[in-house]
Design an enzyme around this catalytic site. Structure first.
Site, PDB file in Angstrom:
ATOM      1  N   ASP A  24       0.859  -1.189  -0.110  1.00 38.36           N
ATOM      2  CA  ASP A  24      -0.071   0.183   0.237  1.00 38.36           C
ATOM      3  C   ASP A  24       0.847   1.281   0.011  1.00 38.36           C
ATOM      4  OD1 ASP A  24      -2.223   1.509   0.087  1.00 38.36           O
ATOM      5  OD2 ASP A  24      -2.744   1.218   2.124  1.00 38.36           O
ATOM      6  N   ASN A  26       1.441   3.548  -2.938  1.00 32.41           N
ATOM      7  CA  ASN A  26       1.784   3.934  -4.198  1.00 32.41           C
ATOM      8  C   ASN A  26       1.452   5.091  -4.608  1.00 32.41           C
ATOM      9  OD1 ASN A  26       2.936   1.299  -4.257  1.00 32.41           O
ATOM     10  ND2 ASN A  26       1.720   0.573  -5.958  1.00 32.41           N
ATOM     11  N   ARG A  28       0.275   7.362  -2.681  1.00 29.35           N
ATOM     12  CA  ARG A  28       0.944   8.456  -1.653  1.00 29.35           C
ATOM     13  C   ARG A  28       2.313   8.842  -2.199  1.00 29.35           C
ATOM     14  NH1 ARG A  28      -0.988   5.668   3.541  1.00 29.35           N
ATOM     15  NH2 ARG A  28      -1.917   4.413   1.866  1.00 29.35           N
ATOM     16  N   ARG A  37      -0.654   9.374 -10.352  1.00 24.76           N
ATOM     17  CA  ARG A  37      -0.576   7.788  -9.414  1.00 24.76           C
ATOM     18  C   ARG A  37       0.130   6.830 -10.098  1.00 24.76           C
ATOM     19  NH1 ARG A  37      -3.907   7.395  -4.906  1.00 24.76           N
ATOM     20  NH2 ARG A  37      -4.280   5.365  -5.586  1.00 24.76           N
ATOM     21  N   HIS A  41       2.779   3.318  -8.949  1.00 21.59           N
ATOM     22  CA  HIS A  41       2.470   1.924  -9.275  1.00 21.59           C
ATOM     23  C   HIS A  41       3.727   1.129  -9.870  1.00 21.59           C
ATOM     24  CE1 HIS A  41      -1.373   2.023  -7.775  1.00 21.59           C
ATOM     25  NE2 HIS A  41      -1.939   2.823  -8.825  1.00 21.59           N
ATOM     26  N   SER A  69      -7.190  -5.170  -5.750  1.00 20.10           N
ATOM     27  CA  SER A  69      -8.561  -6.071  -5.051  1.00 20.10           C
ATOM     28  C   SER A  69      -9.660  -5.799  -6.119  1.00 20.10           C
ATOM     29  CB  SER A  69      -8.869  -5.230  -3.838  1.00 20.10           C
ATOM     30  OG  SER A  69      -9.262  -3.931  -4.153  1.00 20.10           O
ATOM     31  N   TRP A  73     -11.253  -2.288  -9.027  1.00 24.52           N
ATOM     32  CA  TRP A  73     -11.841  -2.254 -10.353  1.00 24.52           C
ATOM     33  C   TRP A  73     -12.848  -0.800 -10.448  1.00 24.52           C
ATOM     34  CZ3 TRP A  73     -10.069  -4.753 -14.130  1.00 24.52           C
ATOM     35  CH2 TRP A  73      -9.816  -6.352 -14.110  1.00 24.52           C
ATOM     36  N   ARG A  75     -11.568   1.705  -9.758  1.00 23.01           N
ATOM     37  CA  ARG A  75     -10.932   3.016  -9.780  1.00 23.01           C
ATOM     38  C   ARG A  75     -10.970   3.747 -11.092  1.00 23.01           C
ATOM     39  NH1 ARG A  75      -5.036   2.536  -6.416  1.00 23.01           N
ATOM     40  NH2 ARG A  75      -6.261   2.018  -4.297  1.00 23.01           N
ATOM     41  N   LEU A 135      10.494 -20.961  -4.158  1.00 26.39           N
ATOM     42  CA  LEU A 135       9.544 -20.145  -3.697  1.00 26.39           C
ATOM     43  C   LEU A 135       8.240 -20.141  -4.298  1.00 26.39           C
ATOM     44  CD1 LEU A 135       9.010 -17.557  -1.586  1.00 26.39           C
ATOM     45  CD2 LEU A 135       9.748 -16.312  -3.571  1.00 26.39           C
ATOM     46  N   ARG A 198      -5.593  -1.790   8.594  1.00 28.23           N
ATOM     47  CA  ARG A 198      -6.834  -2.366   8.038  1.00 28.23           C
ATOM     48  C   ARG A 198      -6.497  -3.797   7.200  1.00 28.23           C
ATOM     49  NH1 ARG A 198      -8.171   2.763   6.123  1.00 28.23           N
ATOM     50  NH2 ARG A 198      -7.003   2.572   4.436  1.00 28.23           N
ATOM     51  N   SER A 200      -8.715  -4.827   4.752  1.00 21.28           N
ATOM     52  CA  SER A 200      -9.015  -4.549   3.368  1.00 21.28           C
ATOM     53  C   SER A 200      -9.544  -5.759   2.733  1.00 21.28           C
ATOM     54  CB  SER A 200      -7.699  -3.768   2.708  1.00 21.28           C
ATOM     55  OG  SER A 200      -7.462  -2.544   3.311  1.00 21.28           O
TER      56      SER A 200
HETATM   57  C1  FPP Z   1      -1.830   0.285  -3.328  1.00 27.14           C
HETATM   58  O1  FPP Z   1      -1.324   1.400  -3.164  1.00 27.14           O
HETATM   59  C2  FPP Z   1      -1.553  -0.452  -4.425  1.00 27.14           C
HETATM   60  C3  FPP Z   1      -1.915  -1.071  -5.425  1.00 27.14           C
HETATM   61  C4  FPP Z   1      -3.280  -0.861  -5.702  1.00 27.14           C
HETATM   62  C5  FPP Z   1      -1.486  -1.620  -6.402  1.00 27.14           C
HETATM   63  C6  FPP Z   1      -0.291  -2.617  -6.188  1.00 27.14           C
HETATM   64  C7  FPP Z   1       0.676  -2.682  -7.571  1.00 27.14           C
HETATM   65  C8  FPP Z   1       2.044  -2.784  -7.721  1.00 27.14           C
HETATM   66  C9  FPP Z   1       2.726  -2.921  -6.505  1.00 27.14           C
HETATM   67  C10 FPP Z   1       2.386  -2.931  -9.034  1.00 27.14           C
HETATM   68  C11 FPP Z   1       2.319  -3.734  -9.860  1.00 27.14           C
HETATM   69  C12 FPP Z   1       2.636  -5.226  -9.124  1.00 27.14           C
HETATM   70  C13 FPP Z   1       2.726  -6.381  -9.988  1.00 27.14           C
HETATM   71  C14 FPP Z   1       2.747  -7.832  -9.347  1.00 27.14           C
HETATM   72  C15 FPP Z   1       2.757  -6.223 -11.355  1.00 27.14           C
HETATM   73  P1  FPP Z   1      -2.437   2.724  -3.658  1.00 27.14           P
HETATM   74  O2  FPP Z   1      -2.779   2.952  -4.749  1.00 27.14           O
HETATM   75  O3  FPP Z   1      -3.453   2.038  -2.768  1.00 27.14           O
HETATM   76  O4  FPP Z   1      -1.792   3.906  -2.648  1.00 27.14           O
HETATM   77  P2  FPP Z   1      -2.445   4.949  -2.026  1.00 27.14           P
HETATM   78  O5  FPP Z   1      -3.084   4.317  -0.611  1.00 27.14           O
HETATM   79  O6  FPP Z   1      -1.251   5.717  -1.307  1.00 27.14           O
HETATM   80  O7  FPP Z   1      -3.434   5.711  -2.852  1.00 27.14           O
END
Ligand code: FPP
Length: 246
Positions: A24, A26, A28, A37, A41, A69, A73, A75, A135, A198, A200
């Site tokens: 979590d 990305n 921010r 944003r 990612h 999650s 979908w 977003r 792994l 959380r 989530s």
């Molecule tokens: C949560 O941050 C992160 C995600 C919804 C996506 C996770 C994706 C990656 C780590 C990159 C791709 C990974 C793979 C395996 C291809 P957020 O966007 O909810 O952050 P925020 O809470 O700060 O807004």
């Protein structure tokens, strides 16, 4: 030379066999740099590589990452498009190394909702790495724990209707067998980045006895060192599973 933290982990002995991570922060991370944003990612993808290598070095057997999650979908289409693009990029870029490193990748979730190109790519990575034995890497995508439990109930009901299962035989193991994670032990350690307290809708059944580790570090800044610190903290915990210490 072995890193100090890694050496200490090995001296301590008890490893978490299964580590789960809610990646979590990305968004921010990107906002802090005045970037859109999707840049967060993209930076988060590097952290995925970090934890896979950190888990391999430490000897973790199963690593489960929450990548997307069911709620995600909802977003904006542009962000979903960027995430789907990154998924394909990750697969194309990492497939060779993952296989070489002995990583067996599984994607868990409602994969039928993925666009056809991403669906083909995840299938490709799963079959390409199927022989990996070092792994097990589970990437949870289009995943929600309540939907997973609902699906398990439906599958059990179908078995009952076929006459293959007596309702009296529905116990905890019967339910666990119908979850996406049936092949693996429950997570011992859950890590959540970015400081949110959380679950989530992540692995609600499987996390019943997991040790929780929340760090303020935003996902794109998370390194193998942070993973090892979480494992060291796990090794200091007293796990009682509802019983008393011996
Ligand atoms: C949560 O941050 C992160 C995600 C919804 C996506 C996770 C994706 C990656 C780590 C990159 C791709 C990974 C793979 C395996 C291809 P957020 O966007 O909810 O952050 P925020 O809470 O700060 O807004």
């Amino acid at each position: 030379m072995l890193d100090d933290a890694l050496q200490q982990i090995q001296l301590n002995g008890t490893l978490p066999a299964h580590v789960a991570i809610i990646m979590d922060g990305n968004g921010r991370w990107a906002r802090g740099r005045a970037l859109p944003r999707p840049f967060g990612h993209k930076a988060g993808m590097k952290a995925v590589r970090e934890v896979v290598e950190g888990a391999l070095a430490a000897g973790v057997e199963v690593l489960s990452l929450f990548a997307f999650s069911q709620e995600n979908w909802q977003r904006p289409a542009e962000e979903i498009g960027a995430l789907m693009g990154l998924l394909e990029e990750y697969i194309a870029r990492e497939m060779g190394d993952l296989k070489e490193q002995g990583v067996r990748v599984r994607f868990l979730g409602d994969l039928d909702r993925l666009p056809s190109s991403q669906r083909a790519a995840v299938d490709r990575l799963m079959s390409h790495t199927a022989a990996g034995e070092k792994l097990a890497l589970n990437i949870l995508i289009s995943y929600g724990s309540r939907a997973e439990l609902t699906r398990a109930a439906r599958l059990l009901a179908e078995e009952v209707r076929r006459g293959a299962l007596d309702p009296a035989d529905i116990d905890e193991d019967a339910i666990a067998r119908q979850l996406y994670t049936a092949a693996w032990p429950d997570p011992d350690l859950l890590i959540r980045t970015s400081g949110e307290l959380r679950l989530s809708n992540f692995l609600l059944w499987q996390l019943a006895y997991a040790e929780l580790f929340v760090t303020p570090v935003l996902w794109p800044d998370f390194t193998r060192q942070h993973l090892w610190e979480a494992i060291l903290e796990y090794q200091r915990r007293d796990r009682r599973f509802g019983k008393v210490s011996v």
